[in-house]
Write an enzyme that holds these catalytic residues in place. Structure first.
Site, PDB file in Angstrom:
ATOM      1  N   SER A 174      83.866  77.012  17.715  1.00 12.76           N
ATOM      2  CA  SER A 174      84.777  76.615  18.758  1.00 12.76           C
ATOM      3  C   SER A 174      85.006  77.686  19.824  1.00 12.76           C
ATOM      4  CB  SER A 174      86.125  76.236  18.134  1.00 12.76           C
ATOM      5  OG  SER A 174      86.710  77.362  17.506  1.00 12.76           O
ATOM      6  N   LYS A 199      90.124  84.139  23.730  1.00  7.64           N
ATOM      7  CA  LYS A 199      90.055  82.701  23.473  1.00  7.64           C
ATOM      8  C   LYS A 199      91.424  82.083  23.721  1.00  7.64           C
ATOM      9  CE  LYS A 199      88.697  79.605  19.641  1.00  7.64           C
ATOM     10  NZ  LYS A 199      88.164  79.585  18.264  1.00  7.64           N
ATOM     11  N   SER A 248      83.508  79.877  13.763  1.00  3.78           N
ATOM     12  CA  SER A 248      83.679  79.780  15.216  1.00  3.78           C
ATOM     13  C   SER A 248      83.483  81.053  16.013  1.00  3.78           C
ATOM     14  CB  SER A 248      85.057  79.221  15.536  1.00  3.78           C
ATOM     15  OG  SER A 248      85.023  77.835  15.379  1.00  3.78           O
TER      16      SER A 248
END
Ligand code: GLN
Length: 482
Positions: free
Chosen positions: A151, A76, A175
């Site tokens: 997210s 990420k 997330s």
């Protein structure tokens, strides 16, 4: 699942000499180009990945494979990796390069894993749909009209689309678990402190954890074994010994006490199909010899508000470092230092991040601190105590991971409250620090997957993974993926 998508199959091909690691990485690079419209990769680490693949191939020839040789990973875009960019999905960090590598990432690399690139996410990990990324939304590979969740939306979509074997995401309120559930994957938020946060761009430091998103429970167990453990660079990381999680997956099944929080199934926004499925599953669990324990958790409706008071407070402090001076974007036409701060932050941050900085600044301000921040800290304590109390009566708490399947792109982007409520079942584990995993389930009439969340006692990841494996084997059929 296609052959190269699975680490265990790719690994076997390497060992048997059917494919080199350079060929494997090359195939993934081609797939990245073919599926560029999903918008998952913000940067492909092509040359470093190929260089590492050559080293893996030398180890194959020498017969000295490391445990993760052949594991192709995406990270990420909040995890630093030396020599590459890191932007947290934000314009304010555009052009910023990492000066060091995240501990959990370098630990995986030390075992042979190759990082193929960094993955799109909501700006500073604030969001539930990936629509808050300043680099555009990510499409859900199972239905391109829908969001992949957030997210860590790029992290989930990349794995779901077979663009890497697994990825690392971060979970402050859901997330990892929510996007994994929306994309038909396994996602684990470890116990707070189980995995070092060093090298992660902080959102809310007392909530944030890094964890894996994978196709299988085996891969999660494997990655966690190497990621977890004390790190001298993160004082909050735990010295608790790290077991070989994979060894627990083959343990014989025993009957368990499974806690069901009554309030989760009574939640008004819960999709009736998910509720029905869950009700039937409870019966099935009883029939197969598990004991169901009815738990009342009266704080369910307080979890999301408490989460938003505390995380925005922490975010307003954490994000104060992005001032236009030290990192990334600096407004070109500012004449005074105040103008530098004001203009750089006004232009560099997106709407949701600004909303949260303002909320956080407000709840910490002198006149309101006690009314909001102190009060929310007290509620957090009650939530953690009630969760621990519930776990004294059962082995795990079970709930749906999300109230709905993946929603349409744009469906909730104008309504922050509706968006925030998609984390209603996940934020509890971040408020209390407990580990929680989502396991994918099939059977929704839309054809889309949803997730079951298992929440366990602190540092119970080994048992959690073992039960997760069982749940997944009984309820998951791999969808057709292109
Ligand atoms: N969706 C939640 C939020 O918007 C959780 C984010 C996260 O876990 N990073 O804050």
């Amino acid at each position: 699942m296609k052959e190269i998508w699975s680490f265990s199959i790719a690994r076997e091909s390497l060992v048997k000499g059917r494919m080199s690691c350079v060929e494997l990485v090359t195939q993934f690079i081609h797939r990245a180009q073919e599926f560029a419209h999903y918008n998952v990769w913000l940067e492909l680490f092509e040359s470093t990945a190929l260089a590492q693949a050559q080293i893996v191939d030398q180890r194959v020839v020498a017969g000295q494979l490391l445990p993760l040789d052949g594991f192709i990973l995406g990270i990420k875009d909040v995890l630093c990796h030396t020599g590459h960019g890191v932007t947290a999905g934000s314009q304010i960090l555009k052009g910023h390069n990492s000066l060091f590598t995240t501990t959990s990432v370098s630990r995986l690399e030390a075992q042979g894993a190759i990082v193929l690139g960094r993955l799109n996410c909501d700006e500073f990990a604030m969001g539930s749909s990936n629509e808050n990324s300043s680099y555009g939304p990510v499409l859900n590979p199972l239905d391109a009209t829908r969001v992949p969740g957030g997210s860590s939306g790029g992290s989930a979509a990349a794995v779901a689309a077979g663009l890497c074997h697994a990825s690392l995401g971060t979970d402050t309120g859901g997330s990892i678990r929510q996007p994994a559930a929306f994309c038909g994957l396994v996602g684990l938020k470890p116990t707070y402190s189980r995995v070092s946060r060093y090298g992660m761009l902080a959102y809310a430091s007392s909530f944030d954890q890094i964890g894996p998103i994978t196709h299988t429970v085996e891969d999660t167990a494997l990655l966690l074994t190497f990621m977890a453990g004390k790190d001298s660079a993160d004082a909050t990381s735990s010295p608790e010994p790290v077991p070989q999680y994979s060894e627990f997956l083959t343990q014989p099944h025993k009957s368990l006490k499974l806690g069901i929080i009554r309030e989760t199934l009574d939640m008004p926004g819960l999709d009736p199909e998910i509720k029905n499925w869950f009700d039937q599953y409870i019966n099935q669990l009883k029939e197969s010899g598990h004991e169901i324990v009815d738990i009342s958790f009266p704080y369910l409706n307080h979890t999301v508000p408490t989460y938003y008071v505390l995380t925005t407070a922490e975010a307003s402090s954490n994000l104060s470092r992005y001032d236009g001076v030290r990192f990334g974007y600096r407004a070109p036409d500012a004449d005074t230092i105040e103008e530098v701060y004001f203009q750089s932050r006004s232009k560099g941050f997106g709407a949701e991040v600004k909303r949260r900085i303002m909320l956080g600044t407000f709840v910490l301000s002198a006149g309101y601190y006690d009314a909001y921040y102190t009060r929310a800290m007290q509620v957090r304590r009650k939530i953690a105590d009630a969760t621990q109390e519930a776990l004294s009566k059962c082995d795990f708490l079970l709930s749906p991971t999300t109230p709905t399947v993946a929603f349409e792109l744009g469906e909730k982007s104008k309504d922050p409250i509706a968006m925030y409520l998609s984390d209603i079942f996940t934020v509890q584990a971040n408020l209390s620090g407990h580990p929680a995993i989502t396991v994918p389930v099939s059977g929704h009439s839309s054809g889309l997957p949803f997730g079951i969340q298992l929440l366990g006692d602190y540092f119970s990841e080994a048992n959690l993974l073992s039960f997760a494996q069982q749940v997944m084997q009984n309820n998951w059929t791999e969808p057709n993926r292109s």
